[in-house]
Motif scaffolding. Structure first.
Motif, PDB file in Angstrom:
ATOM      1  N   PHE A 154       0.689  -1.079  -0.135  1.00 20.23           N
ATOM      2  CA  PHE A 154       0.212  -0.216   0.100  1.00 20.23           C
ATOM      3  C   PHE A 154       0.915   1.236  -0.029  1.00 20.23           C
ATOM      4  O   PHE A 154       0.393   2.465  -0.225  1.00 20.23           O
ATOM      5  CB  PHE A 154      -1.041   0.099   1.139  1.00 20.23           C
ATOM      6  CG  PHE A 154      -1.849  -1.023   1.189  1.00 20.23           C
ATOM      7  CD1 PHE A 154      -2.960  -1.099   0.080  1.00 20.23           C
ATOM      8  CD2 PHE A 154      -1.996  -2.048   2.311  1.00 20.23           C
ATOM      9  CE1 PHE A 154      -3.800  -2.128  -0.001  1.00 20.23           C
ATOM     10  CE2 PHE A 154      -3.142  -3.121   2.134  1.00 20.23           C
ATOM     11  CZ  PHE A 154      -3.910  -2.970   0.968  1.00 20.23           C
ATOM     12  N   GLN A 155       2.170   1.216   0.133  1.00 22.63           N
ATOM     13  CA  GLN A 155       3.049   2.196  -0.016  1.00 22.63           C
ATOM     14  C   GLN A 155       2.744   3.213  -1.036  1.00 22.63           C
ATOM     15  O   GLN A 155       3.032   4.571  -1.016  1.00 22.63           O
ATOM     16  CB  GLN A 155       4.412   1.995   0.438  1.00 22.63           C
ATOM     17  CG  GLN A 155       4.687   1.459   1.822  1.00 22.63           C
ATOM     18  CD  GLN A 155       6.233   1.088   1.874  1.00 22.63           C
ATOM     19  OE1 GLN A 155       6.818   1.212   1.151  1.00 22.63           O
ATOM     20  NE2 GLN A 155       6.483   0.531   3.417  1.00 22.63           N
ATOM     21  N   ASP A 156       2.581   2.632  -2.326  1.00 25.69           N
ATOM     22  CA  ASP A 156       2.168   3.427  -3.465  1.00 25.69           C
ATOM     23  C   ASP A 156       1.249   4.555  -3.343  1.00 25.69           C
ATOM     24  O   ASP A 156       0.919   5.312  -4.070  1.00 25.69           O
ATOM     25  CB  ASP A 156       1.961   2.516  -4.694  1.00 25.69           C
ATOM     26  CG  ASP A 156       0.762   1.530  -4.462  1.00 25.69           C
ATOM     27  OD1 ASP A 156       0.435   1.121  -3.536  1.00 25.69           O
ATOM     28  OD2 ASP A 156      -0.254   2.198  -5.364  1.00 25.69           O
ATOM     29  N   LEU A 157       0.201   4.277  -2.171  1.00 25.60           N
ATOM     30  CA  LEU A 157      -0.852   5.017  -2.074  1.00 25.60           C
ATOM     31  C   LEU A 157      -0.551   6.642  -1.868  1.00 25.60           C
ATOM     32  O   LEU A 157      -1.066   7.486  -1.940  1.00 25.60           O
ATOM     33  CB  LEU A 157      -1.763   4.610  -0.839  1.00 25.60           C
ATOM     34  CG  LEU A 157      -2.561   3.449  -1.170  1.00 25.60           C
ATOM     35  CD1 LEU A 157      -3.334   2.920  -0.107  1.00 25.60           C
ATOM     36  CD2 LEU A 157      -3.495   3.620  -2.579  1.00 25.60           C
ATOM     37  N   ARG A 183      -2.642  11.154   2.849  1.00 31.59           N
ATOM     38  CA  ARG A 183      -2.041  10.744   4.089  1.00 31.59           C
ATOM     39  C   ARG A 183      -3.158  10.148   5.102  1.00 31.59           C
ATOM     40  O   ARG A 183      -2.872   9.448   5.580  1.00 31.59           O
ATOM     41  CB  ARG A 183      -1.067  11.512   4.382  1.00 31.59           C
ATOM     42  CG  ARG A 183       0.258  11.903   3.634  1.00 31.59           C
ATOM     43  CD  ARG A 183       1.079  12.835   4.151  1.00 31.59           C
ATOM     44  NE  ARG A 183       1.792  12.506   5.540  1.00 31.59           N
ATOM     45  CZ  ARG A 183       1.995  13.504   6.353  1.00 31.59           C
ATOM     46  NH1 ARG A 183       1.827  14.608   6.206  1.00 31.59           N
ATOM     47  NH2 ARG A 183       2.452  12.807   7.237  1.00 31.59           N
ATOM     48  N   ALA A 184      -4.274  11.089   4.752  1.00 33.41           N
ATOM     49  CA  ALA A 184      -5.344  10.783   5.993  1.00 33.41           C
ATOM     50  C   ALA A 184      -6.185   9.614   5.464  1.00 33.41           C
ATOM     51  O   ALA A 184      -6.588   8.705   5.982  1.00 33.41           O
ATOM     52  CB  ALA A 184      -6.140  11.956   6.055  1.00 33.41           C
ATOM     53  N   LEU A 185      -6.264   9.621   3.907  1.00 34.10           N
ATOM     54  CA  LEU A 185      -7.282   8.668   3.255  1.00 34.10           C
ATOM     55  C   LEU A 185      -6.506   7.274   3.552  1.00 34.10           C
ATOM     56  O   LEU A 185      -7.341   6.129   3.472  1.00 34.10           O
ATOM     57  CB  LEU A 185      -7.530   8.853   1.961  1.00 34.10           C
ATOM     58  CG  LEU A 185      -8.530   9.935   1.688  1.00 34.10           C
ATOM     59  CD1 LEU A 185      -8.818  10.162   0.171  1.00 34.10           C
ATOM     60  CD2 LEU A 185     -10.018   9.865   2.450  1.00 34.10           C
ATOM     61  N   ALA A 186      -5.401   7.099   3.531  1.00 32.73           N
ATOM     62  CA  ALA A 186      -4.572   5.822   3.581  1.00 32.73           C
ATOM     63  C   ALA A 186      -4.713   5.197   4.721  1.00 32.73           C
ATOM     64  O   ALA A 186      -4.565   3.808   4.808  1.00 32.73           O
ATOM     65  CB  ALA A 186      -3.243   5.934   3.570  1.00 32.73           C
ATOM     66  N   HIS A 187      -5.779   5.518   5.740  1.00 32.74           N
ATOM     67  CA  HIS A 187      -6.200   4.632   6.758  1.00 32.74           C
ATOM     68  C   HIS A 187      -6.953   3.532   6.336  1.00 32.74           C
ATOM     69  O   HIS A 187      -7.323   2.473   6.821  1.00 32.74           O
ATOM     70  CB  HIS A 187      -6.828   5.386   7.817  1.00 32.74           C
ATOM     71  CG  HIS A 187      -5.926   6.476   8.715  1.00 32.74           C
ATOM     72  ND1 HIS A 187      -5.236   5.712   9.954  1.00 32.74           N
ATOM     73  CD2 HIS A 187      -5.847   7.535   8.523  1.00 32.74           C
ATOM     74  CE1 HIS A 187      -4.482   6.711  10.368  1.00 32.74           C
ATOM     75  NE2 HIS A 187      -4.802   7.653   9.701  1.00 32.74           N
ATOM     76  N   SER A 188      -7.652   3.741   5.141  1.00 37.30           N
ATOM     77  CA  SER A 188      -8.453   2.746   4.402  1.00 37.30           C
ATOM     78  C   SER A 188      -7.873   2.720   2.945  1.00 37.30           C
ATOM     79  O   SER A 188      -8.202   3.223   1.811  1.00 37.30           O
ATOM     80  CB  SER A 188      -9.940   3.265   4.347  1.00 37.30           C
ATOM     81  OG  SER A 188     -10.668   2.770   3.628  1.00 37.30           O
ATOM     82  N   PRO A 189      -6.809   1.662   2.991  1.00 33.29           N
ATOM     83  CA  PRO A 189      -6.168   1.467   1.871  1.00 33.29           C
ATOM     84  C   PRO A 189      -6.945   1.165   0.560  1.00 33.29           C
ATOM     85  O   PRO A 189      -6.697   1.679  -0.484  1.00 33.29           O
ATOM     86  CB  PRO A 189      -4.882   0.320   2.117  1.00 33.29           C
ATOM     87  CG  PRO A 189      -4.808   0.468   3.535  1.00 33.29           C
ATOM     88  CD  PRO A 189      -6.218   0.884   4.069  1.00 33.29           C
ATOM     89  N   ASN A 190      -8.067   0.065   0.646  1.00 36.56           N
ATOM     90  CA  ASN A 190      -8.630  -0.310  -0.267  1.00 36.56           C
ATOM     91  C   ASN A 190      -9.744   1.065  -0.819  1.00 36.56           C
ATOM     92  O   ASN A 190     -10.066   1.326  -1.953  1.00 36.56           O
ATOM     93  CB  ASN A 190      -9.462  -1.412  -0.185  1.00 36.56           C
ATOM     94  CG  ASN A 190      -8.726  -2.503  -0.247  1.00 36.56           C
ATOM     95  OD1 ASN A 190      -7.804  -2.703  -0.786  1.00 36.56           O
ATOM     96  ND2 ASN A 190      -8.882  -3.414   0.869  1.00 36.56           N
ATOM     97  N   GLY A 191     -10.231   1.629   0.262  1.00 34.68           N
ATOM     98  CA  GLY A 191     -11.076   2.827  -0.222  1.00 34.68           C
ATOM     99  C   GLY A 191     -10.212   3.851  -0.845  1.00 34.68           C
ATOM    100  O   GLY A 191     -10.896   4.409  -1.815  1.00 34.68           O
ATOM    101  N   ALA A 248      -9.102   5.953  -7.936  1.00 36.29           N
ATOM    102  CA  ALA A 248      -9.428   5.227  -9.556  1.00 36.29           C
ATOM    103  C   ALA A 248     -10.143   6.409 -10.057  1.00 36.29           C
ATOM    104  O   ALA A 248      -9.941   6.692 -11.314  1.00 36.29           O
ATOM    105  CB  ALA A 248     -10.003   4.097  -9.412  1.00 36.29           C
ATOM    106  N   LEU A 249     -11.360   7.001  -9.475  1.00 35.35           N
ATOM    107  CA  LEU A 249     -12.154   7.991 -10.199  1.00 35.35           C
ATOM    108  C   LEU A 249     -11.348   9.192 -10.341  1.00 35.35           C
ATOM    109  O   LEU A 249     -11.603   9.742 -11.330  1.00 35.35           O
ATOM    110  CB  LEU A 249     -13.452   7.992  -9.093  1.00 35.35           C
ATOM    111  CG  LEU A 249     -14.704   8.821  -9.827  1.00 35.35           C
ATOM    112  CD1 LEU A 249     -14.839   8.527 -11.421  1.00 35.35           C
ATOM    113  CD2 LEU A 249     -15.667   8.894  -9.117  1.00 35.35           C
ATOM    114  N   ALA A 250     -10.658   9.553  -9.471  1.00 41.08           N
ATOM    115  CA  ALA A 250      -9.822  10.879  -9.670  1.00 41.08           C
ATOM    116  C   ALA A 250      -8.733  10.805 -10.621  1.00 41.08           C
ATOM    117  O   ALA A 250      -8.850  11.678 -11.452  1.00 41.08           O
ATOM    118  CB  ALA A 250      -8.965  11.147  -8.321  1.00 41.08           C
ATOM    119  N   HIS A 251      -8.341   9.641 -10.904  1.00 41.46           N
ATOM    120  CA  HIS A 251      -7.394   9.249 -11.915  1.00 41.46           C
ATOM    121  C   HIS A 251      -8.191   9.272 -13.405  1.00 41.46           C
ATOM    122  O   HIS A 251      -7.742  10.013 -14.311  1.00 41.46           O
ATOM    123  CB  HIS A 251      -6.773   7.755 -11.707  1.00 41.46           C
ATOM    124  CG  HIS A 251      -5.559   7.636 -12.973  1.00 41.46           C
ATOM    125  ND1 HIS A 251      -4.494   8.202 -13.099  1.00 41.46           N
ATOM    126  CD2 HIS A 251      -6.002   6.889 -14.104  1.00 41.46           C
ATOM    127  CE1 HIS A 251      -3.892   7.670 -14.141  1.00 41.46           C
ATOM    128  NE2 HIS A 251      -4.546   6.842 -15.012  1.00 41.46           N
TER     129      HIS A 251
END
Length: 183
Positions: A16-19, A28-36, A42-45
């Motif tokens: 998950f470090q690529d997040l 950095r805050a959202l990474a608490h939920s790696p799959n989320g 994905a949508l942002a991309h």
């Protein structure tokens, strides 16, 4: 101060470090939920890299969301990002003027995109008249991409506000250059 601690790559499992390849406070805050975070990203991309909507119009819509919702994080980040996609300083000032009902020299399509963004952000849906105006210049795919971008960034500003994500020091200069209105 954010409601969740900001994570660093060392806090994440190797897969998950690529997040945090873009090491901004939101990630950095959202990474608490790696799959989320992956789903969110994905949508942002898609919106930023795969959408067929003109990137200048997309960024102007995102800036309009940030301005209208008074989201310092979203607005400051997209001042910088928008500049990379052809948004001029005059365009940024015109967003303020259009929002405040002052005349601008923006082309009709840009004005319609900003109006559609204001309608979706404030009233949940684009009016029939504005949608018909957009349809004159945008095909179905571009209209869909515009609606998705506006809706997604309305979600983003709500995540930012709820998690109380701090604007990084490097982005504060954009708020000085283009201040958000005071409540």
């Amino acid at each position: 101060m954010a409601r969740l601690p900001y994570l660093d790559k060392s806090d994440l499992a190797p897969e998950f470090q690529d997040l945090l390849s873009r090491n901004i406070n939101l990630n950095r805050a959202l990474a608490h939920s790696p799959n989320g975070t992956r789903a969110f990203g994905a949508l942002a991309h898609f919106i930023r890299r795969k959408s067929v909507l003109d990137p200048r119009l997309r960024e102007m819509a995102i800036l309009q969301v940030g301005y209208l919702t008074r989201s310092p994080y979203e607005y400051s980040h997209h001042v910088e990002i928008g500049r990379h996609f052809g948004v001029s300083d005059a365009d940024i000032r015109a967003i303020t003027d259009e929002t405040e009902g002052r005349p601008t020299t923006l082309e009709p399509l840009a004005k319609a995109v900003l109006r559609a963004t204001r309608e979706m952000t404030s009233g949940l849906a684009v009016s029939d008249a504005t949608f018909a105006e957009l349809r004159q210049s945008l095909d179905n795919e571009r209209l869909t991409d515009l609606v998705l971008a506006i809706a997604f960034y309305n979600a983003v500003v709500r995540v930012l506000a709820t998690l109380e994500i701090d604007v990084e020091d490097g982005y504060r200069k954009f708020l000085d250059e283009f201040p958000l209105p005071k409540d």
